[in-house]
Motif scaffolding. Structure first.
Motif, PDB file in Angstrom:
ATOM      1  N   SER A 133     -11.269   1.453   5.979  1.00  0.00           N
ATOM      2  CA  SER A 133     -11.214   2.209   4.735  1.00  0.00           C
ATOM      3  C   SER A 133     -12.867   2.148   4.292  1.00  0.00           C
ATOM      4  O   SER A 133     -12.827   3.248   3.621  1.00  0.00           O
ATOM      5  CB  SER A 133     -10.544   1.188   3.747  1.00  0.00           C
ATOM      6  OG  SER A 133     -10.219   1.695   2.472  1.00  0.00           O
ATOM      7  N   ASN A 141       0.803  -1.268  -0.114  1.00  0.00           N
ATOM      8  CA  ASN A 141      -0.074   0.173   0.152  1.00  0.00           C
ATOM      9  C   ASN A 141       0.938   1.214  -0.030  1.00  0.00           C
ATOM     10  O   ASN A 141       1.609   1.523   1.078  1.00  0.00           O
ATOM     11  CB  ASN A 141      -0.895  -0.092   1.331  1.00  0.00           C
ATOM     12  CG  ASN A 141      -2.006   1.038   1.202  1.00  0.00           C
ATOM     13  OD1 ASN A 141      -1.576   2.202   0.854  1.00  0.00           O
ATOM     14  ND2 ASN A 141      -3.179   0.798   1.684  1.00  0.00           N
ATOM     15  N   GLU A 147      -1.928   6.266  -4.363  1.00  0.00           N
ATOM     16  CA  GLU A 147      -2.797   5.259  -5.113  1.00  0.00           C
ATOM     17  C   GLU A 147      -3.543   4.749  -4.074  1.00  0.00           C
ATOM     18  O   GLU A 147      -3.117   4.316  -3.037  1.00  0.00           O
ATOM     19  CB  GLU A 147      -1.747   4.268  -5.530  1.00  0.00           C
ATOM     20  CG  GLU A 147      -0.616   4.780  -6.716  1.00  0.00           C
ATOM     21  CD  GLU A 147       0.405   3.807  -6.891  1.00  0.00           C
ATOM     22  OE1 GLU A 147       0.297   2.958  -7.919  1.00  0.00           O
ATOM     23  OE2 GLU A 147       1.396   3.796  -6.528  1.00  0.00           O
ATOM     24  N   SER A 148      -4.683   4.465  -4.587  1.00  0.00           N
ATOM     25  CA  SER A 148      -5.756   3.712  -3.722  1.00  0.00           C
ATOM     26  C   SER A 148      -5.617   2.167  -3.441  1.00  0.00           C
ATOM     27  O   SER A 148      -5.885   1.701  -2.338  1.00  0.00           O
ATOM     28  CB  SER A 148      -7.100   4.016  -4.004  1.00  0.00           C
ATOM     29  OG  SER A 148      -7.282   3.582  -5.288  1.00  0.00           O
ATOM     30  N   MET A 149      -5.131   1.810  -4.468  1.00  0.00           N
ATOM     31  CA  MET A 149      -4.839  -0.027  -4.692  1.00  0.00           C
ATOM     32  C   MET A 149      -3.415  -0.289  -4.246  1.00  0.00           C
ATOM     33  O   MET A 149      -2.600   0.486  -4.671  1.00  0.00           O
ATOM     34  CB  MET A 149      -5.262  -0.510  -5.946  1.00  0.00           C
ATOM     35  CG  MET A 149      -6.608   0.025  -6.400  1.00  0.00           C
ATOM     36  SD  MET A 149      -8.053  -0.858  -5.109  1.00  0.00           S
ATOM     37  CE  MET A 149      -7.569  -2.706  -5.459  1.00  0.00           C
ATOM     38  N   GLU A 167       0.589  -5.133   2.738  1.00  0.00           N
ATOM     39  CA  GLU A 167      -0.752  -5.381   2.822  1.00  0.00           C
ATOM     40  C   GLU A 167      -0.710  -6.939   2.931  1.00  0.00           C
ATOM     41  O   GLU A 167      -1.530  -7.796   3.747  1.00  0.00           O
ATOM     42  CB  GLU A 167      -1.785  -5.019   2.025  1.00  0.00           C
ATOM     43  CG  GLU A 167      -2.107  -3.702   2.150  1.00  0.00           C
ATOM     44  CD  GLU A 167      -3.565  -3.251   1.426  1.00  0.00           C
ATOM     45  OE1 GLU A 167      -4.097  -3.892   0.744  1.00  0.00           O
ATOM     46  OE2 GLU A 167      -3.734  -1.808   1.525  1.00  0.00           O
TER      47      GLU A 167
END
Length: 691
Positions: A597, A242, A249-251, A268
């Motif tokens: 999240s 992450n 970046e969200s992903m 992650e």
């Protein structure tokens, strides 16, 4: 260190250090030394006077003795602490403020009027240029208004008014820049990496060492759920990383051998070994500052609304000026409207208000990553608590180890600690701490460990498969069994405690009983949150229904869910949001991350899993849940102040316009009162919210 006591009361002492001058570095060193003393609750060091104010608990002699032993050269302060302390920033802006005031009045006293007129006209060109530039872009915004007010004053040879407007605008810009930069720096420092120890790969084994001992070229193992402590290249392994704190970046992104990874990002899934390329310094801090500056994270809806309204009001102010002139044919009255606008106060006061709230939150050991999250806390009507490490105490303890094999309880505890020491969960920490207290050495004796989120750990010890975790993981997923001759013993284990199950070669080897007592303040916190406007309080846990029900009844939550998986928590939060509820999620583990999240606001406990802190919007200290109540009070106070600011700005400036149009106030007086009120509101916005 030689010092003298200037003043003292119970729990507070102010001392003066006997030295000619104190540098920023010395002040930061002393502050670091004091705040790391176990008896000190808070400390302030004033480098200009070489004084220190110390708040403490216990016997004052502990503080006196600590000061006697203090020497700058003996304190090992992390480089990032010295380089990002903020003392230099404050000194720079204080000097700029003083210089601006001194230069203005020096010009008025020392320079003849013609020279002042030329100087003011030359300085006005900067504002006029900004206004023209904005117009050429097809926009009628605040720079146009400022340019018009200053330009008209210069054309009318009203040099004093033009100079006053530019002076007050300059003070306002400097004040906003200072407050914004200070708040961003404070926030970035709190978000910056603070890794105490890391796992270094040495001779094929993982050895836990201080992060200060790591050098460029060393190999560091980063397990799932933990922060990558240094910039480097992946040397071995594969992981999903992450990178939101650095790239936005969200992903998560896949990282394999030879890929570059950044300090402050979080693993992650998977596990990687990195070859360190950079150690120490402020690279991580600077990246976080850049991320905050470049994103809209700090913008609350109220800030964005204020900025939008400010720009939208400019054409009306210009139109009002023109209309006043057409109706009265009086340039002075028309200028009175032009000299007063709502834009400056709205654009200056609102961001300062929000950033001041963020800074005040940090004083209460609460880290807020943006103004919009404070606004969301104020609007929330539902709060979801994880149980372990959140409603229960952050440091559960091992009560007993029940053996179901030929190994002794101590040997089984040693094995369990060896498996658990790699993973950031309060239960795992309890096992490791129990082994430490018994002086049970547990050097690496297993192969690579696999961590299954919210379930447990699997590895091999002496070629024998070992698993440790929940009942569901050990008996249902791994299909382990209880030895036939031990089933009665298993059935008679106390129901009072939480359990971890350790199985070797498919058979139960031990049940570790862990006491996870409810926080003393939990019930009072829940009641306080209800009084503050939270209408639904939920508890969710992966623990058994028996234990969950007991905690839920003691705390007084509206509803509880037991034996839930991470996906279940996230699904519940999303369901609540789809029904129109504003949800706060509070947790501390890797398994809480999806729900953190998914919520409107995710709040992590500070000593929980690093990935939870990374994903969360707000982090609170682990020692007292009342910080959540403080956060709610602060958020509500922030929204009240913003609304009050709106009313004050609109009311006062409308009054000035009315007085100008009716001829009660001259344009110069209107401009002075308008700019003075803008600064006054901004300074008022910086005051404490909770005093």
């Amino acid at each position: 260190m030689k010092f003298s006591i200037k003043h003292e009361i119970k729990g507070r002492i102010r001392v003066h250090l006997h030295q000619n001058r104190m540098s920023f570095e010395q002040a930061d060193t002393l502050l670091y030394y004091l705040t790391n003393n176990q008896y000190v609750t808070n400390a302030k060091v004033f480098e200009r006077t070489a004084d220190a104010a110390i708040y403490f608990v216990g016997d004052r002699e502990n503080i006196i003795e600590a000061l006697r032993k203090f020497a700058y050269e003996n304190v090992d302060v992390p480089a990032a602490v010295l380089e990002t302390s903020g003392r230099g920033l404050n000194n720079t802006y204080q000097r700029k403020m003083v210089e601006k005031v001194v230069y203005r009045y020096a010009r008025r006293i020392l320079l003849p009027y013609p020279v002042r007129a030329v100087y003011t006209t030359a300085m006005s060109l900067k504002y006029i240029y900004k206004g023209v530039k904005t117009l050429l872009k097809g926009k009628i915004e605040v720079p146009v208004l400022d340019a018009t007010a200053i330009g008209v004053s210069v054309i009318r040879n009203d040099i004093a008014t033009a100079d006053s407007i530019m002076f007050l605008l300059g003070i306002g810009e400097l004040l906003e820049e200072w407050t914004h930069k200070k708040s961003v720096d404070d926030l970035a420092r709190t978000m910056s990496l603070n890794t105490g120890s890391v796992w270094m790969l040495s001779d094929g084994k993982e050895v836990q060492v201080s992060s200060n001992d790591i050098k460029e070229g060393d190999c560091v193992v980063v397990h799932m759920g933990t922060i990558i402590p240094f910039d480097g290249e992946v040397y071995d392994g594969e992981a999903m990383v992450n990178q939101a704190s650095i790239t936005g970046e969200s992903m998560p992104v896949r990282r394999v051998k030879d890929n570059y990874v950044y300090a402050g990002t979080v693993v992650e899934e998977g596990e990687i070994t990195i070859k360190v390329k950079k150690v120490g310094g402020t690279s991580q801090y600077e990246k976080i500052v850049g991320m905050i500056e470049e994103t809209e994270k700090l913008k609350s809806a109220s800030e964005s609304k204020a900025s939008h309204i400010a720009d939208k009001l400019v054409p009306y102010t210009l139109g009002g000026t023109a209309l006043t002139y057409l109706l009265t044919r009086n340039v002075t009255k028309a200028l009175s409207v032009l000299m007063v606008d709502f834009s400056c106060a709205l654009k200056l006061a609102m961001p300062i208000t929000v950033l001041s709230a963020i800074r005040e939150a940090s004083l209460h050991n609460v880290t807020v990553k943006g103004g919009k999250f404070l606004e969301a806390v104020s609007e929330a009507d539902t709060i979801v608590f994880d149980k372990t490490g959140t409603l229960t105490k952050a440091k559960p303890t091992v009560v007993d180890v029940v053996s179901f094999c030929d190994e002794t309880p101590d040997e089984l505890l040693r094995i369990a600690a060896c498996l658990e020491e790699h993973f950031p969960h309060s239960m795992a920490k309890a096992v490791v701490e129990a082994a430490k207290q018994k002086s049970l050495e547990h050097e690496e004796m297993h192969s690579k460990v696999d961590y299954v989120v919210a379930h447990g750990i699997s590895s091999y010890i002496d070629n024998r498969k070992a698993v440790i975790g929940s009942y569901h993981f050990v008996f249902e997923d791994e299909k382990c069994i209880v030895p036939e001759d031990k089933k009665e013993q298993f059935e008679n284990i106390s129901d009072e405690y939480s359990r971890l199950y350790l199985a070797i070669q498919g058979e139960l080897a031990a049940v570790i009983l862990i006491e996870d007592p409810l926080r003393d303040e939990a019930e009072a916190v829940v009641n306080s949150l209800r009084k503050s406007g939270i209408s639904k309080v939920v508890m969710m846990t992966g623990d058994s229904d028996r234990i969950a029900k007991n905690i839920a009844e003691k705390v007084g939550v509206d509803v509880y869910y037991s034996e839930v998986l991470p996906a279940d928590k996230a699904a519940f939060v999303e369901k609540e949001r789809s029904e129109g509820r504003k949800v706060i999620m509070i947790g501390d583990g890797i398994n809480d991350s999806p729900a953190l999240s998914a919520a409107n606001v995710g709040i992590a406990i500070s000593d929980g899993a690093e990935i939870a802190r990374e994903i969360a919007d707000i982090t609170v200290g682990s020692d007292d849940l009342y910080q959540i109540v403080t956060l709610k009070m602060l958020s509500d106070a922030l929204m009240k102040r913003i609304k009050k600011n709106y009313r004050t700005i609109v009311g006062f400036n409308s009054g000035l316009i009315l007085c100008g149009v009716t001829g009660i106030l001259a344009p110069t007086t209107s401009a002075l009162l308008h700019n003075a009120s803008t600064l006054a509101i901004s300074l008022k916005s910086m005051e404490s919210f909770l005093d």
